[in-house]
Design an enzyme around this catalytic site. Sequence first.
Site, PDB file in Angstrom:
ATOM      1  N   GLY A   1      29.461  25.850  28.528  1.00 16.65           N
ATOM      2  CA  GLY A   1      29.337  24.740  27.572  1.00 16.65           C
ATOM      3  C   GLY A   1      28.326  25.062  26.478  1.00 16.65           C
ATOM      4  O   GLY A   1      27.770  26.168  26.421  1.00 16.65           O
TER       5      GLY A   1
ATOM      6  N   LYS B   1      44.078  30.685  34.789  1.00 18.60           N
ATOM      7  CA  LYS B   1      43.042  30.726  35.817  1.00 18.60           C
ATOM      8  C   LYS B   1      43.081  32.073  36.551  1.00 18.60           C
ATOM      9  O   LYS B   1      44.153  32.640  36.748  1.00 18.60           O
ATOM     10  CB  LYS B   1      43.281  29.550  36.802  1.00 18.60           C
ATOM     11  CG  LYS B   1      42.405  29.568  38.053  1.00 18.60           C
ATOM     12  CD  LYS B   1      40.954  29.298  37.734  1.00 18.60           C
ATOM     13  CE  LYS B   1      40.054  29.562  38.938  1.00 18.60           C
ATOM     14  NZ  LYS B   1      38.631  29.652  38.563  1.00 18.60           N
TER      15      LYS B   1
ATOM     16  N   ILE C   1      31.481  35.498  26.563  1.00 17.60           N
ATOM     17  CA  ILE C   1      30.848  35.768  27.844  1.00 17.60           C
ATOM     18  C   ILE C   1      31.493  34.928  28.954  1.00 17.60           C
ATOM     19  O   ILE C   1      32.099  33.890  28.677  1.00 17.60           O
ATOM     20  CB  ILE C   1      29.323  35.440  27.786  1.00 17.60           C
ATOM     21  CG1 ILE C   1      29.110  33.961  27.458  1.00 17.60           C
ATOM     22  CG2 ILE C   1      28.609  36.335  26.855  1.00 17.60           C
ATOM     23  CD1 ILE C   1      27.650  33.496  27.523  1.00 17.60           C
ATOM     24  N   ASN C   2      31.324  35.415  30.178  1.00 11.41           N
ATOM     25  CA  ASN C   2      31.599  34.565  31.328  1.00 11.41           C
ATOM     26  C   ASN C   2      30.367  33.666  31.496  1.00 11.41           C
ATOM     27  O   ASN C   2      29.462  33.672  30.656  1.00 11.41           O
ATOM     28  CB  ASN C   2      31.869  35.420  32.571  1.00 11.41           C
ATOM     29  CG  ASN C   2      32.774  34.686  33.558  1.00 11.41           C
ATOM     30  OD1 ASN C   2      32.581  33.478  33.816  1.00 11.41           O
ATOM     31  ND2 ASN C   2      33.736  35.390  34.113  1.00 11.41           N
TER      32      ASN C   2
ATOM     33  N   LYS D   1      36.616  41.508  30.894  1.00 13.58           N
ATOM     34  CA  LYS D   1      35.744  40.345  30.675  1.00 13.58           C
ATOM     35  C   LYS D   1      34.357  40.641  31.223  1.00 13.58           C
ATOM     36  O   LYS D   1      34.183  40.944  32.403  1.00 13.58           O
ATOM     37  CB  LYS D   1      36.342  39.106  31.337  1.00 13.58           C
ATOM     38  CG  LYS D   1      35.524  37.864  31.023  1.00 13.58           C
ATOM     39  CD  LYS D   1      36.341  36.608  31.138  1.00 13.58           C
ATOM     40  CE  LYS D   1      35.520  35.378  30.849  1.00 13.58           C
ATOM     41  NZ  LYS D   1      36.308  34.162  31.013  1.00 13.58           N
TER      42      LYS D   1
ATOM     43  N   CYS E   1      32.776  37.299  37.369  1.00 18.22           N
ATOM     44  CA  CYS E   1      32.665  36.005  38.052  1.00 18.22           C
ATOM     45  C   CYS E   1      31.369  35.978  38.860  1.00 18.22           C
ATOM     46  O   CYS E   1      31.160  36.843  39.719  1.00 18.22           O
ATOM     47  CB  CYS E   1      33.865  35.756  38.962  1.00 18.22           C
ATOM     48  SG  CYS E   1      33.711  34.149  39.792  1.00 18.22           S
TER      49      CYS E   1
ATOM     50  N   GLY F   1      34.519  29.352  42.578  1.00 17.91           N
ATOM     51  CA  GLY F   1      34.741  30.494  43.478  1.00 17.91           C
ATOM     52  C   GLY F   1      36.176  30.977  43.490  1.00 17.91           C
ATOM     53  O   GLY F   1      36.707  31.387  44.523  1.00 17.91           O
TER      54      GLY F   1
END
Length: 501
Positions: A218, A46, A192-193, A166, A131, A73
């Site tokens: 997903g 994480k 991908i993020n 990333k 993010c 977040g």
Amino acid sequence: MIINLTVKIARLELKNPVMVASGTFGYGEEYAPFFDLNRLGAIVVKGITLKTRAGNPPPRIVETPAGMLNAVGLQNCGLEKFVTDKMPFLRQFETPIIVNVNGETIDEYIKLSEELSQVEGVSALEINLSCPNVKAGGMAFGVDPDMVYLVTSMVRRATRLPLIIKLSPNVTDIKPIAQRAEEAGADGLSLINTVLGLAIDHKTGQPQLGNITGGLSGPAVKPIALRMVWEVSEQVSIPVIGMGGITKPEDALEFLAAGASAVAVGTGNFIKPELAIEVIEGIKDYLAKEKIADIHEIIGRFSREITYQTFIDREALLEGHFLLSSGRHSGRYFQAAMVLQDPSLASNLCAKLAKKFKGEQIDLVIGPAMGGVIVAHEVAKNLGIRAIFSERVSGKMQLRRGFRINPQERVLVVEDVITTGGSAKEVVDLVKQAGAEVIGVGSLVDRSGGMELGFQLKALLKIEIETYEPDSCPLCQKDLPLVKPGSRTAISTLAERLKRE
Ligand SMILES: Cc1cc2nc3c(=O)[nH]c(=O)nc-3n(C[C@H](O)[C@H](O)[C@H](O)COP(=O)(O)O)c2cc1C
């Protein structure tokens, strides 16, 4: 059958190409009751920040058709607790541990990277410039190519660990961003993020997430991810880690075909904790069934198929009865000139070939006339160096026109098509005679069929075409006229035949 599943991300060797994606696998401990974590290619933990982070207000997760929207977040325990509480568990495993790094400022990215580089058991850093659920850093950095360059180059100086950047899918064109990350010293890219999205409660008109917007993940995002992995793999020469919607082995095989050197299972872990293992086993079963001994044979297969189709479309694959320079006969002949007559296509193909030699500090590209002239020129243009060609005079390969190879130069030899490798070998010898170093041989097409060439070859397209000794040639037995390539007598193209069929 022994199958090689190992892949490399810079100097990081993975026993198989399947990782688990950041934020979907906690710190590993949460999933340890389900399977042996040693079986994974790598664990990406994480996202970590310098200080403990509480994340966004709830609700933070909404289910969507074929996916989920999250706005966690970056809730995490912070660097200190990660090192003291989480790493001792993780470092028991031989599986590489990749730490996902997050900051609100460049300084935070640098500080975290410096500190994590000192931590025993951390194998690589994945710098999250993507993010979508934080107000500062993350995606705000990742959508700007110059910012990606800046952060990557600063972090590059702060760590000797393999550096993975990333990337975010929330951009119009991901290619220049990927390219800037590579230029700044990234060892790999993961993509991908999540895709920025929104969920509204139709009864109240209220947002369904506390943060209002969230990141979609997903199966819903898989086609976007696949497209981007393909685009980026074509653009850069560093390895790509593909992710987005992997829920079965076939999904992972698609990402590998698109050019990913490794993949990560993300949201799928929430549906089935042991999914990553099923994906590994499924890849293995597929390779065994297809008798493919090495995972690298399927990595980038899609791109090779597209290149092959280009040759067919440009009528470059001729059919007939050919006398090759080796004296053998063949029913097919590659006429690369049919492709190279289109300058932008020539540029594009040679750029892909050049990519295979980026970072090798080559000084000079040389190709034998005729076939190697355009290829040498275009490859050299891409590498930003000079190009020359050699010619055969009275049967001997030579340099003319004042061309010179300087001693100690690092030289790349290129060709359009390698069949027996005869001309390329003569050029290799010419380079060596000049006291220079041959860094490699590159060709658009390798149709040598695994023959011992006497040099190491990298080609855009490897293709098996049967050749025959003249006395056992089935085409001779059919009385088909024998043609020396170059002439179009009795030649049809494969494209014509496909049209007829
Ligand atoms: C709940 C959740 C948390 C995530 N946290 C992170 C994170 O901390 N850092 C990061 O780089 N990506 C994070 N991601 C993105 C995933 O690593 C992955 O890139 C993305 O979900 C696409 O893969 P998937 O469709 O298989 O989930 C998170 C995704 C989800 C669903």
